[in-house]
Design an enzyme around this catalytic site. Structure first.
Site, mmCIF file in Angstrom:
data_model
loop_
_atom_site.group_PDB
_atom_site.id
_atom_site.type_symbol
_atom_site.label_atom_id
_atom_site.label_comp_id
_atom_site.label_asym_id
_atom_site.label_seq_id
_atom_site.Cartn_x
_atom_site.Cartn_y
_atom_site.Cartn_z
ATOM 1 N N HIS A 1 140.411 15.460 95.521
ATOM 2 C CA HIS A 1 141.843 15.199 95.754
ATOM 3 C C HIS A 1 142.537 15.084 94.408
ATOM 4 O O HIS A 1 141.911 14.837 93.373
ATOM 5 C CB HIS A 1 142.052 13.924 96.585
ATOM 6 N N SER B 1 125.158 -8.398 75.547
ATOM 7 C CA SER B 1 126.466 -8.386 74.915
ATOM 8 C C SER B 1 126.383 -7.471 73.694
ATOM 9 O O SER B 1 125.603 -6.527 73.681
ATOM 10 C CB SER B 1 126.874 -9.809 74.518
#
Length: 863
Positions: A416, A552
């Site tokens: 789409h 992290s």
């Protein structure tokens, strides 16, 4: 790819109990100098002071980014015992942290006298041809020339009769010499990501070959002689243009892997298709040869095209193309498109992202196609693709998400239409971590590894790894910056083992552990904590190894400074800043036309060289720093002004958004209310900061506030004295009468009589070229009068009167301006039209006639 023989030896540490070397760089018979910033200088000093010790050296590693490489090359042939030589580039970084190729373009002829040399690595350099001395290295067993610019191999390449390992990945090879079949001892041949279009039959004479990698080339077929490679175990042919493969490949007795993915195979011999070791994904197997789909070019100014159930290929003049397969649209569908300038209020970039294209909007939104439609988007080439990858992002009305994008090209498949743009992001390596554990390493730097032991998790998790290469402050050295993230908020059940390379110039031999710090940063890079005392650090000759339970940012720093967290934070902020200069140039033929641009420092000279034939102006401004996506303004001052009725004009100032890989350029027309018939006007343009992107750390944005910090630069602008015409002291446009007219319509935007008069003032000496592109004949142009102002006005209004009923007349005018080299006028017309469209939509919205569409309204409002 398998690690070549000899590579482990040259990286290994000296044997326990070995005598102390003459220098910390010299370990036993190994000289590892590529990790030192001035390694070639160290080598020359050692050669001068310890020539006797160097006589026994067998393994040498030097960086080809070293400034003294040329001098060192002349001395290397003196090492008669040399067995392994590594002259790789990629050790130095540019201002963006990207690897720089080495300066090596050739080798001295006397390198051919190194009779003991068995291992040679010349990867990441600038070789366009293989040095002529290499075929004379008759003892050579391992040769690596990856990431160069080789277009061919010499005809005498087959003289390397002892060669067992050859890798030339990521070059520009188009073919191979027939003599390659003489390499009877060759076991591993890696030629992926080149431009090979054919293979000689002599490849079938490589009877010792066990692994052959030909992936990522342009091969349409392969010779039947490959079936003679009875020792072959792995054959990589994915990502080529193969339409068929010999059935005899299935009879190779030792073949355990045959990768044929992502080719054009429509039929495969049954013997191959049923083999368990064959991979065939990405091929149109079983499909009939498609009938040619219609293809058409959408001309400039046309905002839509129609797609039918037959499918088609569509090429927009801006470089965007679409591929609609048959049946994608069940009924004829009108597709509308437009490009939008990116606005940081709704185009949210992530850390270290770089924007490479404007926003492409495709309508109708939300309509789902029956089959995926391919979209190819042009983009500004990033500094390097080695550490970064190109992805297409799409906007759902709420947020942006990455689409699966073909490697190194901005091509995606969608069901789409929505909004799309192209970005460059840090290369992302991802894996699933099961309870049994696994291994994840960086494709940017394979020396960065993460080991997940068994029992690390109860349920499978998805883990992502990114690496950012940096250059630390003076007096500090830093490893690559490692970012680890996962889709589960819980910590791991067992420690995860991480391996990071030691900072450049630091090895296990010269390491002072009191100076090495391990930093941990939050995912936003706002805080950096020294966790050296909280983990157990292990060291090898080249690596630091530690264990963690949560993910992290992780960073190794080597420094004597104590406030390392604050230093790291500043360095991290600078990773997202760009050093830029401002330029303000005036068109030579028409000084009232001004070009303004914000240019990254390294692009200033090429940009000025490109513009110097048509523009003149002052030297660029002093260098300033800006963030990706930061707003800035240009204000004309001291008697110079611009047309304020522009969509990008805010409070009399021209608005810009800085994106490092977009043009950041506008051409505008300036005027002066001062009477210029008596004297020239000496004005100026000043640049000021605007809004800082939301993702910038608070401390960094705080420094951008205050009256003194808003000003960036000021450049002079001079409008020349107007020459008065004999017998005419009035405005050159006075005295002419033209009928009122409106070109276009209310919905798409009007061009009025006043707009045409403004455009006429800017045409100048280009009027004849513009007239021809508008459709006038040479005879018609010659019949127009001699007065320049009247010539231009007559031409424009004559054309406007003839085309006032044409719904595409405005698009034709824009096209003519662009084809005449007057992009500035074309941009001005488009800005007028866009402003008209906005006013029309606002008036419709006020009376409540606009069609309901919440998603489209919200997105349009943001744009």
């Amino acid at each position: 790819m398998a690690e070549p023989p000899g590579l482990r030896d040259e990286r290994g540490e000296g044997a326990p109990g070995a005598p102390a070397p003459a220098s910390p760089c010299l370990a036993d018979n190994r000289l590892n100098l590529d990790v030192y910033p001035d390694g070639c200088g160290h080598f020359l000093q050692l050669l001068e002071r310890h020539r006797g010790d160097l006589a026994r050296v067998e393994f040498v590693r030097l960086s080809s980014n070293d400034r003294l490489l040329g001098t060192a090359l002349g001395a290397l042939p003196l090492l008669r015992s040399l067995k392994s030589l590594v002259l790789k580039g990629g050790h130095a970084r540019d201002e963006f942290g990207s690897r720089r190729p080495g300066s090596l373009t050739s080798l001295p002829p006397d390198f051919g006298n190194l009779r003991c040399l068995t291992h040679l690595d010349l990867s990441f350099n600038r070789l366009s041809t293989l040095p002529s001395c290499i075929p004379h290295l008759r003892s050579l067993r391992v040769l690596l020339v990856n990431h160069n610019s080789l277009e061919a191999l010499p005809e005498d390449f087959g003289c390397l009769s002892k060669l067992t390992f050859f890798s030339a990945m990521r070059n520009q090879l188009k073919g191979l010499p027939r003599s390659i079949g003489e390499l009877a001892a060759l076991q591993d041949l890696y030629l992926s990501e080149n431009a090979l279009e054919y293979l000689p039959e002599e490849v079938g004479n490589l009877h010792s070959c066990t692994e052959l990698d030909l992936s990522g080339n342009r091969l349409a077929n392969i010779p039947d002689s490959l079936a003679n490679l009875k020792c072959l175990r792995r054959l990589h042919l994915h990502s080529n243009l193969l339409v068929t493969v010999p059935a005899s490949l299935a009879s190779l007795p030792n073949l355990s892997r045959l990768d044929l993915q992502n080719n054009r195979l429509r039929a495969v011999p049954p013997e191959i298709q049923t083999s368990p070791f064959v991979r065939l994904r990405g091929n149109p197997l079983g499909e009939s040869e498609p009938s040619p789909r219609p293809a058409f070019l959408v001309q400039l100014g046309t905002p839509s095209f129609t797609v039918t159930s037959e499918g088609c290929r569509v090429f927009l003049d801006c470089g965007i193309c679409f591929c609609f397969p048959p049946g994608a649209a069940s009924v004829p569908l009108c597709v509308h498109f437009r490009t939008l300038e990116p606005d940081p209020r709704w185009v949210k970039l992530r850390h270290h992202d770089v924007l490479l294209s404007p926003v492409l909007e495709l309508q109708p939104h939300g309509l789902e196609f029956q089959q995926e439609v391919e979209i190819w988007m042009p983009f500004a080439s990033p500094q390097t693709l080695q550490q970064r990858e190109v992805v297409v992002r799409t906007f759902s009305g709420q947020s942006w998400s990455d689409l699966r994008t073909k490697k190194h090209v901005a091509c995606c498949s969608v069901l789409h239409f929505s909004w799309f743009l192209v970005v460059s992001r840090l290369v992302e390596n991802e894996c699933k971590v099961p309870a049994e554990g696994t291994l994840l390493f960086s494709s940017v730097d394979p020396d960065i590894k993460v080991v997940f032991p068994p029992g690390v998790t109860e349920e499978t998790r998805s883990v992502k790894l990114q690496v950012c290469e940096i250059t630390a402050d003076t007096g500090c050295r830093a490893s690559p910056l490692l970012c680890l993230s996962q889709d589960c908020p819980a910590d791991f059940l067992r420690p995860v083992r991480i391996q990071l390379p030691l900072p450049l110039g630091v090895t296990g031999l010269n390491l002072d552990r009191s100076r090495l710090r391990l930093l941990h940063g939050d995912l936003q890079g706002q805080t950096w904590d020294d966790i050296t005392s909280q983990v157990v650090l292990e060291f090898t000759h080249l690596y630091a190894i530690f264990e963690v339970t949560h993910f992290s940012w992780y960073w190794l720093w080597y420094t004597t400074k104590t406030y390392i967290g604050g230093i790291a934070k500043k360095v991290y902020e600078r990773l997202r800043m760009y050093q830029v200069n401002f330029i303000a140039l005036q068109r030579k033929k028409d000084p009232e036309q001004v070009l303004l641009q914000c240019v990254p420092k390294h692009k200033v000279d090429p940009v000025l060289k490109k513009l110097q034939d048509r523009y003149r102006g002052p030297e660029p401004s002093d260098m300033v720093e800006m963030f990706e996506g930061e707003q800035f303004f240009a204000a004309f001052e001291r008697g110079i002004s611009i047309d304020m009725d522009r969509p990008d004009c805010v409070d009399g100032r021209l608005s810009f958004i800085f994106y490092s890989h977009l043009k950041n350029m506008k051409e505008i027309y300036v005027t002066s209310p001062v009477d210029r018939k008596g004297q020239a006007v000496k004005g100026q343009v000043s640049f000021y900061r605007g809004a800082v992107p939301e993702s910038v750390p608070e401390e960094a944005s705080r420094r951008r506030k205050g009256p003194d910090s808003l000003w960036l630069a000021t450049l002079p602008i001079k409008l020349p004295r107007l020459k008065s015409r004999s017998g005419d002291n009035s405005s050159p446009l006075n005295g002419f009468s033209f009928p009122p007219l409106n070109l276009g319509n209310a919905e798409t935007g009007y061009l009025t009589q006043a707009n045409l008069l403004s455009i006429a003032r800017r045409v100048g000496g280009d009027w004849q070229t513009i007239g021809l592109n508008l459709g006038f004949s040479y005879q018609q142009i010659e019949r127009i009068g001699e007065d320049l102002d009247k010539q231009i006005l007559d031409m424009l209004f004559s054309w406007a009167k003839q085309n006032s009923e044409d719904p595409n007349c405005v698009e034709k005018l824009i096209t003519a301006m662009k084809e005449s080299g007057r992009q500035d006028i074309a941009d001005e017309i488009e800005a007028i039209i866009e402003l008209g469209r906005q006013k029309y939509r606002e008036s419709i919205r006020r009376v409540g006639l606009e069609q309901e569409s919440s998603t489209e309204d919200s997105a349009t409002a943001m744009v």
